[in-house]
Motif scaffolding. Structure first.
Motif, short mmCIF file in Angstrom:
data_model
loop_
_atom_site.label_atom_id
_atom_site.label_comp_id
_atom_site.label_asym_id
_atom_site.label_seq_id
_atom_site.Cartn_x
_atom_site.Cartn_y
_atom_site.Cartn_z
N ARG A 27 10.03 6.32 -0.32
CA ARG A 27 9.13 6.49 0.83
C ARG A 27 9.96 6.37 2.10
NH1 ARG A 27 5.27 2.09 0.88
NH2 ARG A 27 4.02 3.33 2.30
N SER A 72 0.40 5.75 -1.39
CA SER A 72 -0.54 6.77 -1.84
C SER A 72 -0.08 7.39 -3.15
CB SER A 72 -0.66 7.87 -0.77
OG SER A 72 -1.02 7.32 0.47
N ARG A 74 10.23 6.52 6.51
CA ARG A 74 9.55 6.35 7.79
C ARG A 74 10.56 6.50 8.93
NH1 ARG A 74 5.60 6.58 4.93
NH2 ARG A 74 3.68 5.39 5.17
N ARG A 119 -0.28 9.42 -6.79
CA ARG A 119 -1.04 10.53 -7.39
C ARG A 119 -1.31 10.24 -8.87
NH1 ARG A 119 2.56 13.02 -3.81
NH2 ARG A 119 1.48 14.12 -2.14
N HIS A 146 -5.78 7.28 -2.03
CA HIS A 146 -4.96 8.41 -1.60
C HIS A 146 -5.85 9.37 -0.82
CE1 HIS A 146 -1.22 10.98 -2.56
NE2 HIS A 146 -1.87 11.52 -1.53
N GLN A 147 -5.55 9.53 0.47
CA GLN A 147 -6.35 10.40 1.33
C GLN A 147 -5.96 11.86 1.11
OE1 GLN A 147 -6.76 9.00 5.43
NE2 GLN A 147 -5.66 7.14 4.87
N MET A 148 -6.95 12.75 1.27
CA MET A 148 -6.70 14.18 1.02
C MET A 148 -7.31 15.05 2.11
SD MET A 148 -7.45 14.26 -3.05
CE MET A 148 -8.89 13.24 -2.90
N ALA A 149 -6.43 15.61 2.97
CA ALA A 149 -6.91 16.62 3.91
C ALA A 149 -7.11 17.95 3.19
CB ALA A 149 -5.90 16.79 5.05
N GLY A 150 -6.42 18.13 2.09
CA GLY A 150 -6.54 19.36 1.31
C GLY A 150 -7.87 19.39 0.58
N ASN A 177 -4.03 18.81 -5.10
CA ASN A 177 -5.02 17.73 -5.12
C ASN A 177 -5.96 17.89 -6.32
OD1 ASN A 177 -3.94 16.69 -2.78
ND2 ASN A 177 -5.50 17.55 -1.43
N ARG A 228 0.83 -1.22 0.00
CA ARG A 228 0.00 0.00 0.00
C ARG A 228 0.86 1.26 0.00
NH1 ARG A 228 -0.92 4.39 2.15
NH2 ARG A 228 0.87 3.94 3.45
C1 LIG Z 1 -5.27 12.37 7.02
C2 LIG Z 1 -4.42 12.41 5.78
C3 LIG Z 1 -4.46 13.51 4.95
C4 LIG Z 1 -3.70 13.56 3.77
N1 LIG Z 1 -3.83 14.63 2.92
C5 LIG Z 1 -3.18 14.64 1.74
C6 LIG Z 1 -3.41 15.67 0.79
O1 LIG Z 1 -4.22 16.58 1.00
N2 LIG Z 1 -2.74 15.61 -0.39
C7 LIG Z 1 -1.85 14.60 -0.68
O2 LIG Z 1 -1.28 14.61 -1.78
N3 LIG Z 1 -1.61 13.60 0.20
C8 LIG Z 1 -2.26 13.58 1.39
N4 LIG Z 1 -2.10 12.54 2.28
C9 LIG Z 1 -1.17 11.45 1.93
C10 LIG Z 1 0.10 11.47 2.80
O3 LIG Z 1 0.93 12.52 2.38
C11 LIG Z 1 0.79 10.09 2.69
O4 LIG Z 1 -0.04 9.09 3.24
C12 LIG Z 1 2.14 10.10 3.41
O5 LIG Z 1 3.05 10.96 2.77
C13 LIG Z 1 2.76 8.70 3.45
O6 LIG Z 1 2.89 8.19 2.14
P1 LIG Z 1 2.30 6.76 1.75
O7 LIG Z 1 0.81 6.80 2.04
O8 LIG Z 1 2.58 6.64 0.28
O9 LIG Z 1 2.98 5.74 2.58
C14 LIG Z 1 -2.84 12.47 3.45
C15 LIG Z 1 -2.81 11.35 4.30
C16 LIG Z 1 -3.59 11.31 5.43
C17 LIG Z 1 -3.56 10.06 6.31
#
Ligand SMILES: Cc1cc2nc3c(=O)[nH]c(=O)nc-3n(C[C@H](O)[C@H](O)[C@H](O)COP(=O)(O)O)c2cc1C
Length: 194
Positions: free
Chosen positions: A177, A20, A179, A22, A128-132, A77, A18
């Motif tokens: 990536r 995230s 950590r 784009r 891919h989660q987006m807080a933005g 985003n 897994r």
């Molecule tokens: C709550 C939350 C909000 C996030 N918001 C964004 C976002 O707005 N835009 C984006 O490109 N990635 C966003 N991400 C993705 C994180 O940047 C990403 O999970 C982190 O860098 C780790 O990378 P990985 O998921 O590939 O392991 C978000 C992840 C989480 C959990």
């Protein structure tokens, strides 16, 4: 392209795989049935007192719900997410009953989103989660009742080559990536002990 996690010991291969992305495949389409298993996985997440505060609104590329979610996305985003096959609004029921806040609600939404993500990954999809996200705009657009709040959004789809992205995002897509070390996050005593 893969970004499999480099782990100190083998872990569940789906968790390791897994990440995230784009770069999503703009030609891949999904329908409700393709995400039923992922939403089932979310439904069966643990929650405090079994209050089950997680709610979701899903749109598929081309439909009105998808377009509403897309309009709420901020900054980059809004550049990459239009290639996702589905966009999901993650909503939290913040009150157990009117006037009584559930202090665990967001934590439990996170657990549900995690289970959604892992099931989707198992089914060959990426999340891919987006807080933005303009959460207030979505709150209004989807007429959320009192006691519910939009937390963030999720892009879901099939992965594509990083070359579908603008140069700056393509470079981020292939970056390693990173950590914290395991010893930084798991301790065996007080924080001031080594
Ligand atoms: C709550 C939350 C909000 C996030 N918001 C964004 C976002 O707005 N835009 C984006 O490109 N990635 C966003 N991400 C993705 C994180 O940047 C990403 O999970 C982190 O860098 C780790 O990378 P990985 O998921 O590939 O392991 C978000 C992840 C989480 C959990």
């Amino acid at each position: 392209m893969t970004h499999t996690a480099h782990t100190s010991t083998p872990i569940n291969p789906v968790l390791a795989a897994r990440w995230s992305p784009r770069a999503f495949d703009a030609n891949a389409t999904l329908s409700q049935g393709d995400l039923t298993a992922a939403f089932e996985a979310a439904r069966w997440a643990p929650s405090a007192n079994n209050w089950q505060p997680s709610r979701f609104i899903v749109g598929f590329r081309g439909d009105a719900t998808y377009n509403t979610i897309l309009e709420s996305l901020a900054g980059w985003n809004g550049v990459w997410a239009p290639n996702a096959s589905a966009l999901v609004v993650a909503i939290v029921q913040t009150e157990v009953e009117p006037g009584t806040v559930n202090p665990y609600a967001q934590f439990d939404l996170g657990q549900a989103v995690s289970q959604f993500t892992i099931q989707a990954q198992t089914d060959g999809l990426y999340v891919h989660q987006m807080a933005g996200t303009d959460t207030e705009a979505l709150q209004k657009a989807f007429n959320l009742p009192a006691g519910y709040a939009v937390f963030h959004t999720l892009a879901v789809g099939k992965i594509a080559d990083p070359s579908v992205l603008p140069e700056e995002l393509a470079a981020r897509e292939v970056a390693p990536r990173v950590r914290h070390e395991l010893k930084e996050i798991v301790r065996h005593g007080a924080f001031d002990e080594s």
